[in-house]
Design a protein around this motif. Sequence first.
Motif, PDB file in Angstrom:
ATOM      1  N   ALA A   1     -48.003  -3.893 -22.998  1.00 28.74           N
ATOM      2  CA  ALA A   1     -49.259  -3.538 -22.333  1.00 28.74           C
ATOM      3  C   ALA A   1     -50.457  -4.125 -23.055  1.00 28.74           C
ATOM      4  CB  ALA A   1     -49.384  -2.014 -22.247  1.00 28.74           C
ATOM      5  N   ASN A   2     -50.341  -4.323 -24.359  1.00 33.48           N
ATOM      6  CA  ASN A   2     -51.433  -4.888 -25.138  1.00 33.48           C
ATOM      7  C   ASN A   2     -51.773  -6.306 -24.692  1.00 33.48           C
ATOM      8  OD1 ASN A   2     -53.368  -4.658 -27.177  1.00 33.48           O
ATOM      9  ND2 ASN A   2     -52.070  -5.667 -28.678  1.00 33.48           N
ATOM     10  N   ASP A   3     -50.820  -6.989 -24.067  1.00 29.27           N
ATOM     11  CA  ASP A   3     -51.037  -8.353 -23.577  1.00 29.27           C
ATOM     12  C   ASP A   3     -51.578  -8.391 -22.154  1.00 29.27           C
ATOM     13  OD1 ASP A   3     -50.212  -9.616 -25.884  1.00 29.27           O
ATOM     14  OD2 ASP A   3     -48.123  -9.702 -25.275  1.00 29.27           O
ATOM     15  N   PHE A   4     -51.515  -7.275 -21.450  1.00 27.36           N
ATOM     16  CA  PHE A   4     -51.882  -7.262 -20.035  1.00 27.36           C
ATOM     17  C   PHE A   4     -52.805  -6.088 -19.736  1.00 27.36           C
ATOM     18  CE2 PHE A   4     -47.532  -8.934 -20.419  1.00 27.36           C
ATOM     19  CZ  PHE A   4     -47.734 -10.223 -19.944  1.00 27.36           C
ATOM     20  N   ALA A   5     -54.043  -6.416 -19.382  1.00 24.82           N
ATOM     21  CA  ALA A   5     -55.002  -5.362 -19.071  1.00 24.82           C
ATOM     22  C   ALA A   5     -54.569  -4.557 -17.851  1.00 24.82           C
ATOM     23  CB  ALA A   5     -56.388  -5.972 -18.841  1.00 24.82           C
ATOM     24  N   ASP A   6     -53.857  -5.199 -16.919  1.00 28.30           N
ATOM     25  CA  ASP A   6     -53.414  -4.531 -15.695  1.00 28.30           C
ATOM     26  C   ASP A   6     -51.897  -4.347 -15.719  1.00 28.30           C
ATOM     27  OD1 ASP A   6     -56.013  -4.422 -14.578  1.00 28.30           O
ATOM     28  OD2 ASP A   6     -55.836  -6.532 -14.038  1.00 28.30           O
ATOM     29  N   PHE A   7     -51.393  -3.746 -16.761  1.00 27.26           N
ATOM     30  CA  PHE A   7     -49.951  -3.528 -16.905  1.00 27.26           C
ATOM     31  C   PHE A   7     -49.452  -2.644 -15.774  1.00 27.26           C
ATOM     32  CE2 PHE A   7     -45.981  -3.592 -18.715  1.00 27.26           C
ATOM     33  CZ  PHE A   7     -45.550  -2.405 -19.294  1.00 27.26           C
ATOM     34  N   ASP A   8     -48.525  -3.174 -14.975  1.00 31.46           N
ATOM     35  CA  ASP A   8     -48.054  -2.480 -13.772  1.00 31.46           C
ATOM     36  C   ASP A   8     -46.529  -2.488 -13.763  1.00 31.46           C
ATOM     37  OD1 ASP A   8     -47.666  -1.365 -11.302  1.00 31.46           O
ATOM     38  OD2 ASP A   8     -48.320  -3.122 -10.169  1.00 31.46           O
ATOM     39  N   PRO A   9     -45.901  -1.513 -14.430  1.00 37.15           N
ATOM     40  CA  PRO A   9     -44.440  -1.522 -14.527  1.00 37.15           C
ATOM     41  C   PRO A   9     -43.751  -0.689 -13.450  1.00 37.15           C
ATOM     42  CG  PRO A   9     -45.321   0.108 -16.024  1.00 37.15           C
ATOM     43  CD  PRO A   9     -46.505  -0.498 -15.298  1.00 37.15           C
ATOM     44  N   HIS A  10     -42.533  -1.100 -13.115  1.00 33.36           N
ATOM     45  CA  HIS A  10     -41.539  -0.248 -12.478  1.00 33.36           C
ATOM     46  C   HIS A  10     -40.402  -0.109 -13.490  1.00 33.36           C
ATOM     47  CE1 HIS A  10     -42.538  -1.053  -7.925  1.00 33.36           C
ATOM     48  NE2 HIS A  10     -43.512  -0.425  -8.574  1.00 33.36           N
ATOM     49  N   VAL A  11     -39.896   1.097 -13.666  1.00 29.63           N
ATOM     50  CA  VAL A  11     -38.833   1.334 -14.653  1.00 29.63           C
ATOM     51  C   VAL A  11     -37.712   2.127 -13.996  1.00 29.63           C
ATOM     52  CG1 VAL A  11     -38.242   2.241 -16.933  1.00 29.63           C
ATOM     53  CG2 VAL A  11     -40.573   1.411 -16.496  1.00 29.63           C
ATOM     54  N   ILE A  12     -36.503   1.576 -14.029  1.00 27.44           N
ATOM     55  CA  ILE A  12     -35.364   2.247 -13.418  1.00 27.44           C
ATOM     56  C   ILE A  12     -34.197   2.282 -14.396  1.00 27.44           C
ATOM     57  CG2 ILE A  12     -34.289   0.180 -12.392  1.00 27.44           C
ATOM     58  CD1 ILE A  12     -33.852   1.838  -9.826  1.00 27.44           C
ATOM     59  N   SER A  13     -33.451   3.366 -14.366  1.00 30.62           N
ATOM     60  CA  SER A  13     -32.187   3.489 -15.102  1.00 30.62           C
ATOM     61  C   SER A  13     -31.107   3.679 -14.049  1.00 30.62           C
ATOM     62  CB  SER A  13     -32.242   4.694 -16.051  1.00 30.62           C
ATOM     63  OG  SER A  13     -30.990   4.939 -16.648  1.00 30.62           O
ATOM     64  N   ILE A  14     -30.114   2.790 -14.032  1.00 31.93           N
ATOM     65  CA  ILE A  14     -29.219   2.723 -12.882  1.00 31.93           C
ATOM     66  C   ILE A  14     -27.875   3.419 -13.108  1.00 31.93           C
ATOM     67  CG2 ILE A  14     -30.274   0.609 -12.028  1.00 31.93           C
ATOM     68  CD1 ILE A  14     -27.854  -0.937 -13.132  1.00 31.93           C
ATOM     69  N   ASN A  15     -27.303   3.871 -12.015  1.00 30.66           N
ATOM     70  CA  ASN A  15     -25.972   4.485 -12.011  1.00 30.66           C
ATOM     71  C   ASN A  15     -24.924   3.387 -12.181  1.00 30.66           C
ATOM     72  OD1 ASN A  15     -23.472   5.631 -11.194  1.00 30.66           O
ATOM     73  ND2 ASN A  15     -24.530   7.165  -9.954  1.00 30.66           N
ATOM     74  N   ALA A  16     -24.137   3.496 -13.234  1.00 27.13           N
ATOM     75  CA  ALA A  16     -23.097   2.496 -13.491  1.00 27.13           C
ATOM     76  C   ALA A  16     -21.697   3.042 -13.239  1.00 27.13           C
ATOM     77  CB  ALA A  16     -23.200   1.992 -14.928  1.00 27.13           C
ATOM     78  N   ASP A  17     -21.598   4.270 -12.756  1.00 26.71           N
ATOM     79  CA  ASP A  17     -20.293   4.929 -12.622  1.00 26.71           C
ATOM     80  C   ASP A  17     -19.850   5.186 -11.197  1.00 26.71           C
ATOM     81  OD1 ASP A  17     -19.966   5.044 -15.343  1.00 26.71           O
ATOM     82  OD2 ASP A  17     -20.788   7.057 -15.539  1.00 26.71           O
ATOM     83  N   LYS A  18     -20.776   5.028 -10.237  1.00 28.43           N
ATOM     84  CA  LYS A  18     -20.460   5.320  -8.831  1.00 28.43           C
ATOM     85  C   LYS A  18     -20.055   6.778  -8.648  1.00 28.43           C
ATOM     86  CE  LYS A  18     -18.255   2.946  -4.926  1.00 28.43           C
ATOM     87  NZ  LYS A  18     -17.233   1.951  -4.506  1.00 28.43           N
ATOM     88  N   MET A  19     -20.736   7.643  -9.392  1.00 30.72           N
ATOM     89  CA  MET A  19     -20.462   9.078  -9.292  1.00 30.72           C
ATOM     90  C   MET A  19     -21.664   9.848  -9.820  1.00 30.72           C
ATOM     91  SD  MET A  19     -18.004   9.754 -12.640  1.00 30.72           S
ATOM     92  CE  MET A  19     -18.243  11.519 -12.577  1.00 30.72           C
ATOM     93  N   TRP A  20     -21.747  11.131  -9.405  1.00 24.83           N
ATOM     94  CA  TRP A  20     -22.708  12.037 -10.001  1.00 24.83           C
ATOM     95  C   TRP A  20     -21.961  12.818 -11.085  1.00 24.83           C
ATOM     96  CZ3 TRP A  20     -23.264  17.660  -9.173  1.00 24.83           C
ATOM     97  CH2 TRP A  20     -24.351  18.188  -9.884  1.00 24.83           C
TER      98      TRP A  20
END
Length: 365
Positions: A119-138
Motif C-alpha cells: 500500500a505504501n507504493d500505491f495511494a489508491d490501494f484497491d485489493p480483493h483478498v480471497i482464501s479458497i476451498n481446496a477440499d471440495k467440502m465444508w
Amino acid sequence: MRPLVLAAVLALGCGADNSPGFSTGPGVTSVAHTSSSSDMMMTSTSTSTSGSSEDSSAASGSGAASTFDMQLPPDLGDPTPAGCKGKIDFVFAISALHTMVTEQEQLIASLPGFMETIANDFADFDPHVISINADKMWRGQQCESPDFCLNMGNCGEYAPDYECGKYVDQVWTCDKTRGAGLVFNAGAYAYNKPCDLYGGNRYIIAEEPDPIEAFKCIAQVGTFGDDSPLADSLVAALTPDMNGPEGCNAGFLRPDALLVFVLIKDNEDDESTLSAKKVRDAVMAAKGGDEDAVVALAIVPQLLVGDPVMGCTYNDPPGPQHLIEVIEQFPYHDDGDVCAENYAPFFNGAAASLVHEACNSFIPQ
C-alpha cells in the motif's frame, strides 16, 4: 476519506513516513530461505524487461535531420505504463491438513505488514483478498458428525468456539465447492464462525471495516482438511464460471487488476492432476495471456540447512516439488520456507518487490 483500505492506507496516508498502525515487528530469518525486509530490492527470479534497445538506437541515429524551422514536440504526457495502480487480486490457497497449525498463525501474523508494504507504493490501494476451498467440502461436516457434536456435544478440544448445529443452515453449495472463497472455516484450529464480510462477497474488498479480523476469518482454515490439490484448486478459483455473475466468487477477478496467488502447503502436492504447464495456461487465460499480470508465490518445504525444527517438513533429500514447478512457469515468482519462524521477511521483502515490479510492467487491457 474513504473507508479503511485493508488496514494499511489509513495508517500510511499516501505513502507517508509515519509508522504504520499494523506493524508486524522485526523479521526473523527462516531456517532454509531468507529474504530481506529492509528494502525493496528485487531478490527473486523476475525475467521481465522494460524499454527497447531498438527504440534507443533509432533515436540516437536521427541527428541527420535539419533543426531549422522545427516546432517544439507535442506534449505526450507520461509515457510510462499505467500499471495496476494498486488494484490487486490476492488468492490464498492454504492446506488444511492436520500438520498446518503454526503455518496458519504465521500467515495471519505476517499479512498486515505485507499489505502495508504494498500500500505504501500505491495511494489508491484497491485489493480483493480471497482464501479458497481446496477440499471440495465444508469441514464443519466433521464437527457435526457422530464423532463430535452428535455424541460429544462439541467439536473437540481444539475447536472450543464451534457451536454445534447453530450455523449449519447457512452452509450451501459454494461452501462445498473447490475454488470457492471460504467464509465459514470449521474444525480444529479453525475460526469456527461464519465470516460477515463487507459487501456480502466471499472475499475481502477495500471497504472492509476490520480487514485484519476478516482475513483471520477466511485464512484460519483449520486442520480438518484432506491432503488437498492446491494447484488444481487455484485453477478452479479462476474459471469464468466461478467469477461470473452467478459464480461463487462473482466479481472477484478483475481484468485490470494484478493477480497475486500464494500457495501454502507443508507437503508435496501429490493430489493435483494438472501439470505445471496446464496450470500456467489456465492462469494466463484468466489474465488475458499477459504474463506481467501475475505474481506467483509459494511457501513450501525447503532444503534443510542447519538443525531441523521439530515438526517441520523439509525437502530433504532434495527432489522436485509440484508447487515450485507451478510458480516457476511465471516470470515474477518466489518461494518461501514453510518452516520459517516468521513469514514477514519473505512477504515484506522479495514478495512485495515482485508486486511492485510487476505492477510497473503490467498494462491493463
